[in-house]
Design an enzyme around this catalytic site. Structure first.
Site, short mmCIF file in Angstrom:
data_model
loop_
_atom_site.label_atom_id
_atom_site.label_comp_id
_atom_site.label_asym_id
_atom_site.label_seq_id
_atom_site.Cartn_x
_atom_site.Cartn_y
_atom_site.Cartn_z
N GLY A 108 -40.84 29.06 -82.24
CA GLY A 108 -41.07 27.66 -82.56
C GLY A 108 -40.33 27.17 -83.78
O GLY A 108 -40.28 25.98 -84.06
N CYS A 113 -47.15 14.20 -52.24
CA CYS A 113 -45.73 13.93 -52.06
C CYS A 113 -45.52 13.36 -50.65
O CYS A 113 -46.00 13.92 -49.66
CB CYS A 113 -44.92 15.21 -52.24
SG CYS A 113 -43.18 15.02 -51.80
N CYS A 131 -43.22 16.21 -48.67
CA CYS A 131 -43.68 17.56 -48.35
C CYS A 131 -45.19 17.68 -48.39
O CYS A 131 -45.75 18.73 -48.10
CB CYS A 131 -43.04 18.59 -49.29
SG CYS A 131 -43.78 18.61 -50.94
N CYS A 148 -41.88 14.61 -54.86
CA CYS A 148 -41.73 15.67 -55.86
C CYS A 148 -40.49 15.41 -56.70
O CYS A 148 -39.42 15.08 -56.17
CB CYS A 148 -41.55 17.02 -55.18
SG CYS A 148 -42.99 17.59 -54.31
N CYS A 160 -39.57 20.87 -53.21
CA CYS A 160 -39.89 19.97 -52.11
C CYS A 160 -39.19 20.42 -50.82
O CYS A 160 -39.80 20.53 -49.76
CB CYS A 160 -39.49 18.55 -52.47
SG CYS A 160 -40.23 17.27 -51.43
#
Lengths: 312, 269, 231
Positions: A37, A246, A249, A271, A277
């Protein structure tokens, strides 16, 4: 390696950067991994692309990629947008590596604004393009001061931003670049990924590397590291949820993009991860609009509108 | 005498809160302040007066560790554990002091407030800095403080840039006092305000300082401000303290020629 | 009984730097002792230094030489040498002062002005005491919640007296407390002073009103006799 193999464009050093530069960036990467970080400054080079188009991520990718690696490049989850296509072509030319759209097959995934839906595994590297590495920048413009704030762990100010969100909107309205604490020590910008993806950063088996070209900073999350999204006790962190599945899909688990279809308010949700997808559809899943002309227009490699998000 | 006996119980020996010894600072040839020493006890309010350029702002910046002295020491009773030289404290500890145990009220509220953060966020910042993580509790505390400085709670989500000068100054005070500091530095707290607004602010400050038992260092060129706020007074001229003592003693019976000039120059109303 | 106030060798001279360094000698080598239950009236013509002495007893004026010792917490504190914070403590609990004019604090209601010394000293019944005194001094109740800035001279004076008597100070300094009062209110103040004496307070005051003086003063103290070259 056989001599017959078509190598990279030998007018360039392998992966475009010279070996000294790659070594310098690798040292920065090792330091970044050792201090999860923490933003490590590095001597960023000019890339044959304008700042804001992923020069930081490209330098990181160029420093870690080897001739036998397989590369995937996504932009907003899609493999086929301008940015993704041009970066993929760049690496094909200067490294000759294989490229793929399949998340599972990639060794290195360079990304802008998304983490793939398919869980990553050990051995994979996710390289993020970073527009602004400093999560405190909007609150504190002085670099000398933000460095001290990181050094002394003075992160109360970040909560002021979240407080302002709740005061104004009734909930934490920050939906992307949602700040995280890494390993309980450093406050980190996850780059402009949707906060939907924040939980995927936590305890991820893959290595996550972040490169900011303009700001010349590198930071990292080693595998299996604690990554927590900031919140309040009475306003805990939550990810976005959609009432829709979606349209192509039928997935209810993925991050959805809204697509406007016509001038009369018609729209659909699909998606954002195009590979995810397509894989689902190939496996027989289908959504409400899977058979229409719109679906054909949105099929892979048909091209996709660039959005107005900040570029990495 | 019964009522008095109740309040004359012997007190424990009080330890100094702030001790300043031989503090000097110059800017090249220009004198900032020279050899300033004093001791401040908990709950005591000391005023520093003098005309522009007398070194009072330099002194204030040295006291609150914003500026390093050329010579001398500033010692503070950190965490009630005895005096420690603030310039020898590790920086994180000094910074922590600044946002918990100390307050700093700037002359210009723009220097002391975040102008694009709401009033509630401004007051809550110090709480969040020391680890408050409950939104409802932070907001409740902020509302309480807005009312204590006589700001309408309905403006808690407004940004201070839409506030009047007097309101901004009161917000700055709330922002500083929310962590109940033991020592507050004030730089011309009523400067730049209308006279009518000044009186209200002074009165408010006086009430809060007394009620909370806060010690304060108040720098001003306005003798009326110190008359109302300060127990003690230091008069500065050309970087040196030329006279000090009880506020009313210095103002009513000034000894130094400069203090006499200062006092006699004030228009009586 | 020991003296509550013991002044010795006290001198005061003003040096006016803004007026060519002019020196004004007020008194020199002044001695004064005041015991509990006693009221001393400072006496002498205008300009004799009565107010100057009274202010020196309150540490408002800084003497040129000598000592002002007052009994505080069972010991004598020399106000000419004490730290400012000690003097603040002495004033908070041991020495009360009623000045000639009320120093008006903006916005603070009369009731709070009066109650403040008792509140600061931590008395739980501060407000009740303030109400009782304001009523006794005939300040109409409708004025109690108003700031005294707009009051008449006499009303302000009475608010000032009430503030001085709200706490049972062992030592009371009074600078013409009855100057602008009518006969009835003057009598109330006299009674307050007599009560203070009865509870053992040492009182030093300036009283121009002969009748008041006669009622409260145990002895007169001639300040003018301590002038330099005084006869």
């Amino acid at each position: 390696m056989s001599a017959a193999r078509p190598a990279w464009d030998e007018a360039y050093n392998f992966a475009y950067l010279d070996e000294q530069t790659k070594r310098m960036i690798r040292r920065a990467l090792l330091k970044a991994l050792a201090v999860p970080g923490y933003q490590v400054p590095f001597g960023g080079r000019e890339m044959p692309l304008a700042y804001g188009w992923g020069t930081g991520g490209m330098q990181v990718t160029a420093s870690v990629i080897g001739p036998s690696d397989t590369l995937k490049v996504i932009d907003q989850g899609a493999d086929d947008t301008t940015n993704a296509v041009s970066i993929r072509r760049f690496f094909q030319r200067v490294t000759g590596v294989n490229t793929t759209e399949a998340t599972e097959q990639a060794d290195i995934i360079q990304t802008r604004h998304r983490i793939p839906e398919v869980p990553l595994r050990e051995g994979q590297i996710l390289v993020y393009q970073v527009p602004q590495p400093e999560p405190l920048r909007k609150l504190e413009p002085r670099e000398t001061e933000t460095r001290k704030m990181h050094g002394f762990g003075e992160y109360g100010l970040m909560h002021v931003r979240l407080y302002e969100d709740i005061a104004r909107f009734g909930h934490i309205a920050t939906t992307y670049s949602y700040p995280v604490m890494v390993n309980g020590r450093y406050l980190m910008s996850p780059t402009p990924i949707p906060k939907f993806d924040n939980p995927k950063m936590r305890n991820n088996p893959a290595i996550q590397l972040f490169g900011a070209g303009r700001e010349k900073r590198i930071y990292a999350i080693p595998p299996y590291t604690r990554v927590e999204s900031l919140d309040f006790e009475d306003h805990p962190f939550e990810v976005q949820r959609w009432p829709h599945a979606c349209a192509l899909c039928g997935s209810r688990e993925s991050y959805l993009d809204e697509v406007v279809l016509d001038d009369s308010g018609g729209r659909m949700f699909v998606c954002s991860d195009t590979h995810y997808c397509a894989t689902r559809r190939a496996a027989g899943h289908s959504g409400a609009m899977a058979e229409g002309s719109v679906a054909r227009a949105l099929a892979p490699s048909a091209g996709k509108q660039e959005d107005s998000h900040e570029r990495a | 005498m019964s009522a008095l006996e109740a309040v004359t119980a012997p007190r424990a020996a009080v330890r100094p809160l702030l001790r300043v010894c031989g503090l000097s600072k110059s800017y090249g040839e220009t004198v900032g302040c020279v050899d300033v020493s004093f001791t401040l006890y908990p709950g005591e309010v000391i005023g520093i007066v003098g005309e522009s350029g007398s070194g009072k702002s330099t002194l204030l910046n040295l006291l609150c560790a914003q500026l390093e002295p050329d010579a001398g020491t500033v010692e503070y009773d950190v965490g009630g554990e005895g005096l420690r030289d603030v310039f020898c404290l590790p920086e994180p500890q000094r910074r922590r002091l600044m946002r918990t145990d100390w307050g700093l009220v700037h002359q210009n509220p723009r220097d002391g407030l975040r102008m694009d953060v709401s009033a509630g966020g401004n007051v809550g910042e110090r709480l969040m800095a020391v680890g408050a993580r409950h939104y409802g509790a932070i907001r409740g505390e902020a509302l309480d403080w807005l009312s204590r400085v006589e700001l309408d709670g309905g403006r808690i989500d407004d940004r201070p840039k839409h506030f009047s000068g007097g309101m901004q100054q009161r917000l700055q005070i709330a922002r500083n006092l929310v962590t109940r500091p033991r020592l507050v530095f004030m730089d011309e707290p009523t400067g730049g305000l209308d006279v009518s607004v000044q009186a209200r602010l002074l009165d408010l400050l006086r009430g809060l300082v007394r009620e909370m038992g806060i010690a304060a260092v108040v720098v001003t060129h306005d003798l009326a401000v110190v008359r109302l706020l300060a127990d003690r007074l230091m008069v500065m001229r050309r970087g040196r303290v030329v006279e000090e003592g009880l506020t009313d003693q210095v103002l009513d019976d000034p000894h130094h020629p400069y203090t006499q000039l200062l006092v006699s120059s004030v228009l009586q109303v | 009984m020991t003296a509550l106030i013991a002044v010795s060798g006290l001198s005061k001279e003003f040096v006016l730097h803004t007026q060519g360094g002019a020196r004004i000698a007020v008194f020199e080598g002044l001695d004064l002792e005041v015991r509990g239950g006693e009221c001393v009236c400072l006496h002498g013509p205008s300009g004799a230094g009565k107010s100057t002495l009274l202010r020196a007893l309150y540490a408002n004026y800084k003497p040129s030489a000598g000592h002002v010792r007052v009994l505080h917490d069972g010991r004598h504190v020399d106000l000419t040498r004490a730290e400012p914070r000690e003097i603040v403590e002495v004033r908070r609990r041991s020495v009360g002062y009623v000045s000639q004019f009320l120093r008006v604090i903006p916005r603070v209601p009369a009731l709070d002005v009066v109650a403040e010394p008792a509140r600061t000293a931590g008395l739980p019944d501060a407000e009740a005491r303030a109400r009782a005194l304001l009523a006794r001094l005939n300040i109409p109740e409708r004025l109690w919640s108003l700031a005294p800035a707009t009051f008449s001279g006499g009303e302000q004076q009475r608010v000032n007296v009430a503030r001085g008597f709200v706490l049972d100070y062992p030592i009371l300094l009074l600078d013409e407390p009855t100057a602008s009062l009518d006969a009835a209110n003057r009598q109330v103040v006299v009674e307050l002073i007599l009560q203070a004496k009865a509870r053992g307070a040492a009182v030093v005051g300036i009283f121009h009103d002969e009748q008041v003086r006669g009622q409260v003063a145990d002895r007169l103290f001639e300040v003018a006799s301590f002038r330099r070259n005084a006869a």
